[in-house]
Design a protein around this motif. Sequence first.
Motif, mmCIF file in Angstrom:
data_model
loop_
_atom_site.group_PDB
_atom_site.id
_atom_site.type_symbol
_atom_site.label_atom_id
_atom_site.label_comp_id
_atom_site.label_asym_id
_atom_site.label_seq_id
_atom_site.Cartn_x
_atom_site.Cartn_y
_atom_site.Cartn_z
ATOM 1 N N CYS A 231 0.830 -1.208 0.000
ATOM 2 C CA CYS A 231 0.000 0.000 0.000
ATOM 3 C C CYS A 231 0.865 1.260 0.000
ATOM 4 N N VAL A 232 1.884 1.266 0.859
ATOM 5 C CA VAL A 232 2.759 2.443 0.958
ATOM 6 C C VAL A 232 3.484 2.690 -0.354
ATOM 7 N N MET A 233 4.032 1.643 -0.937
ATOM 8 C CA MET A 233 4.805 1.801 -2.164
ATOM 9 C C MET A 233 3.932 2.190 -3.341
ATOM 10 N N LEU A 234 2.702 1.697 -3.402
ATOM 11 C CA LEU A 234 1.805 2.086 -4.494
ATOM 12 C C LEU A 234 1.473 3.566 -4.418
ATOM 13 N N VAL A 235 1.219 4.059 -3.208
ATOM 14 C CA VAL A 235 0.928 5.487 -3.037
ATOM 15 C C VAL A 235 2.170 6.319 -3.373
ATOM 16 N N LEU A 236 3.348 5.861 -2.947
ATOM 17 C CA LEU A 236 4.580 6.578 -3.289
ATOM 18 C C LEU A 236 4.786 6.619 -4.802
ATOM 19 N N VAL A 349 -8.768 -7.393 -1.030
ATOM 20 C CA VAL A 349 -9.257 -6.102 -0.529
ATOM 21 C C VAL A 349 -8.385 -4.973 -1.067
ATOM 22 N N TYR A 350 -7.072 -5.173 -1.054
ATOM 23 C CA TYR A 350 -6.115 -4.191 -1.579
ATOM 24 C C TYR A 350 -6.426 -3.871 -3.047
ATOM 25 N N ASP A 351 -6.602 -4.924 -3.854
ATOM 26 C CA ASP A 351 -6.825 -4.755 -5.286
ATOM 27 C C ASP A 351 -8.125 -4.009 -5.562
ATOM 28 N N VAL A 352 -9.186 -4.426 -4.896
ATOM 29 C CA VAL A 352 -10.499 -3.796 -5.108
ATOM 30 C C VAL A 352 -10.474 -2.337 -4.660
ATOM 31 N N PHE A 353 -9.823 -2.067 -3.529
ATOM 32 C CA PHE A 353 -9.779 -0.694 -3.024
ATOM 33 C C PHE A 353 -9.065 0.231 -3.998
ATOM 34 N N PHE A 354 -7.885 -0.177 -4.463
ATOM 35 C CA PHE A 354 -7.096 0.720 -5.306
ATOM 36 C C PHE A 354 -7.596 0.795 -6.741
ATOM 37 N N VAL A 355 -8.479 -0.116 -7.152
ATOM 38 C CA VAL A 355 -9.052 -0.028 -8.494
ATOM 39 C C VAL A 355 -10.419 0.639 -8.476
ATOM 40 N N ILE A 357 -12.255 1.945 -5.487
ATOM 41 C CA ILE A 357 -12.586 2.951 -4.471
ATOM 42 C C ILE A 357 -11.802 4.243 -4.669
ATOM 43 N N THR A 358 -10.523 4.121 -5.044
ATOM 44 C CA THR A 358 -9.695 5.332 -5.151
ATOM 45 C C THR A 358 -10.175 6.359 -6.181
ATOM 46 N N PRO A 359 -10.931 5.999 -7.232
ATOM 47 C CA PRO A 359 -11.443 7.059 -8.112
ATOM 48 C C PRO A 359 -12.313 8.087 -7.394
ATOM 49 N N TYR A 360 -12.914 7.693 -6.259
ATOM 50 C CA TYR A 360 -13.741 8.632 -5.494
ATOM 51 C C TYR A 360 -12.894 9.512 -4.570
ATOM 52 N N ILE A 361 -11.589 9.216 -4.482
ATOM 53 C CA ILE A 361 -10.702 9.946 -3.582
ATOM 54 C C ILE A 361 -9.778 10.891 -4.350
ATOM 55 N N THR A 362 -9.259 10.442 -5.489
ATOM 56 C CA THR A 362 -8.298 11.239 -6.245
ATOM 57 C C THR A 362 -8.970 12.435 -6.921
ATOM 58 N N LYS A 363 -8.206 13.493 -7.090
ATOM 59 C CA LYS A 363 -8.733 14.696 -7.726
ATOM 60 C C LYS A 363 -9.101 14.466 -9.192
ATOM 61 N N SER A 364 -8.338 13.617 -9.855
ATOM 62 C CA SER A 364 -8.593 13.364 -11.277
ATOM 63 C C SER A 364 -9.756 12.421 -11.502
ATOM 64 N N GLY A 365 -10.212 11.743 -10.443
ATOM 65 C CA GLY A 365 -11.286 10.773 -10.599
ATOM 66 C C GLY A 365 -10.825 9.475 -11.237
ATOM 67 N N GLN A 366 -9.511 9.242 -11.255
ATOM 68 C CA GLN A 366 -8.954 8.037 -11.857
ATOM 69 C C GLN A 366 -8.456 7.084 -10.773
ATOM 70 N N SER A 367 -8.455 5.796 -11.090
ATOM 71 C CA SER A 367 -7.961 4.780 -10.169
ATOM 72 C C SER A 367 -6.457 4.909 -9.979
ATOM 73 N N ILE A 368 -6.003 4.859 -8.727
ATOM 74 C CA ILE A 368 -4.562 4.906 -8.450
ATOM 75 C C ILE A 368 -3.864 3.721 -9.097
ATOM 76 N N MET A 369 -4.457 2.540 -9.000
ATOM 77 C CA MET A 369 -3.840 1.343 -9.554
ATOM 78 C C MET A 369 -3.663 1.460 -11.060
ATOM 79 N N VAL A 370 -4.698 1.904 -11.766
ATOM 80 C CA VAL A 370 -4.629 1.998 -13.220
ATOM 81 C C VAL A 370 -3.666 3.095 -13.647
#
Length: 537
Positions: A231-236, A349-355, A357-370
């Motif tokens: 999780c930490v490294m993906l965000v970094l 859970v990690y995979d589903v969250f970052f694909v 859920i994160t579009p609702y958190i990021t400013k661009s509306g894009q998935s962090i994972m993608v």
Amino acid sequence: MGSAGVLRAALWGLLLPLICAQEGILHAFNNDNPLLKKDYCIMYNPSWTTLPSSLSTATSARLTNLTPKLVCSPAEVPHDMMKDKAVVVMRGNCTFLEKAWIAQNLGAKILLIASETGLDTPSGDRTTYKNLSIPTALISYADVLDIGKTLGNNVNVTLYSPPLPRFDFSMVVIFLIAVLTVALGGFWSGMEELEELKASASSESTEVSRKNSESVIFNPAKIIVFVILSCVMLVLLYYFYVWLVYVIIAIFCVASAISLYNCLAVLVRKIHFGQCRVAGCGTTFEVRLIFLLGFCIATAAVWVVFRNEERWAWILQDILGIAFCLNFIKTLKMPNFKSCVILLGLLLVYDVFFVFITPYITKSGQSIMVEVATGPFKNSEKNYGNLVEASGERSAPHEKLPVVMRVPRLQFCTPMICGVPFSLLGFGDIILPGLLVAYCHRFDVQTSSSSVYFIFCCVGYAVGMLLTFLVLTLMKMAQPALLYLVPCTLIPSALVAWKRKEMKKFWEGNNYQVMDPADFGAAEESSTLSREQPGGE
């Protein structure tokens, strides 16, 4: 650093989903001579713009080239210059949405944004631009110059996006790569287990200890630490991609060269000729293995140098990736089914969250994972931390993470204007279920169960991959493959254990497997010392 150490350092970057991309075509023709025409590649955001699926249903507009203007303010151009026109402006200094909003208010019919830094899907927060309806697309600045040079100044343009074929043949290749790699990696791990049991039965304790030291036991404590680090490294990576991507490339280069050597060395040692040796450093080396090591290093080096060559570099990356996954599945051992459930459950859970859920958190509306999988900086107006300025030189292509299998999509019904599009599958979607498959085969070996666990788990993985492809085709968006692979592998394995009344043994594993290799060595040394003490056995 040994192969296990390098592989552990690279594992966090494996969890990338199966994804695919979007593009369209700009058809330009000369108004004075309609036979003088040419097609160009564009990238657009389908959530902003709906383009016609064919040229016959698309409407055209007169092209007005406003480059090198950036059009970040309505005062930059007169109102009548954009009215009912398809206008081209330069990328930079403000967001895509701001440019599109200004162009729409000035009466433009189509907005083309010329980019010198590569083509990517326009993105941004549309919450303040809900009434934005102008078709907006990104086009290469070199293509803008080519339009003027080839077709002249009196040019009309049309935007359309031919539909992709329903059946993607690249999916078949990815399916075969994934299933065969998982099955072969699991089989290899089981065969190593069989050799260790035979060696143990023959009292070859030194050889057993050596092979155990080459393995890494992934117990629950290590699993939790690994998931947190992932999780930490993906965000970094999301925030510092432009620097960290080169670290990942370096790690992959070293780890894949070691993995390719380990995989090929097993085959080379099966050959009973050409075993001449040379002495050095207090030991002897087989000449053929020295040449093999040089070949593996050279293969990884060639990939590093030509990694951005779209036509054939993907073949080298996939070969290195297959070796990487095989060596990982063989080296990293799950001690029991409990650890498999914890690992796959947490990473699901990690995979589903970052694909999802994160579009609702990021400013661009894009998935962090993608965004990390495709290169997050490509989707924004920023490049290397600075706003993109209109320069006369084309920049280098965006670096992409190498921890994916890449297979070009074959398009028989649409022109290859935008180059070769790729389907991607993250290494994690092969390795992580592969660890369960490997445990199943080792358990088969330990219990002499005729590979029943191994076969059912492999079949479950294949079904999970097919389900992933089906959902991907229907939803046409990136999918966390573990969402389908985890239940399709865990459930059949558990059912087989329940049916054979071996669930407790399958859940807990064998005692010697639960022990970490370091602990195994320490225990063996302690046992040796105790025997040397007076009164010892």
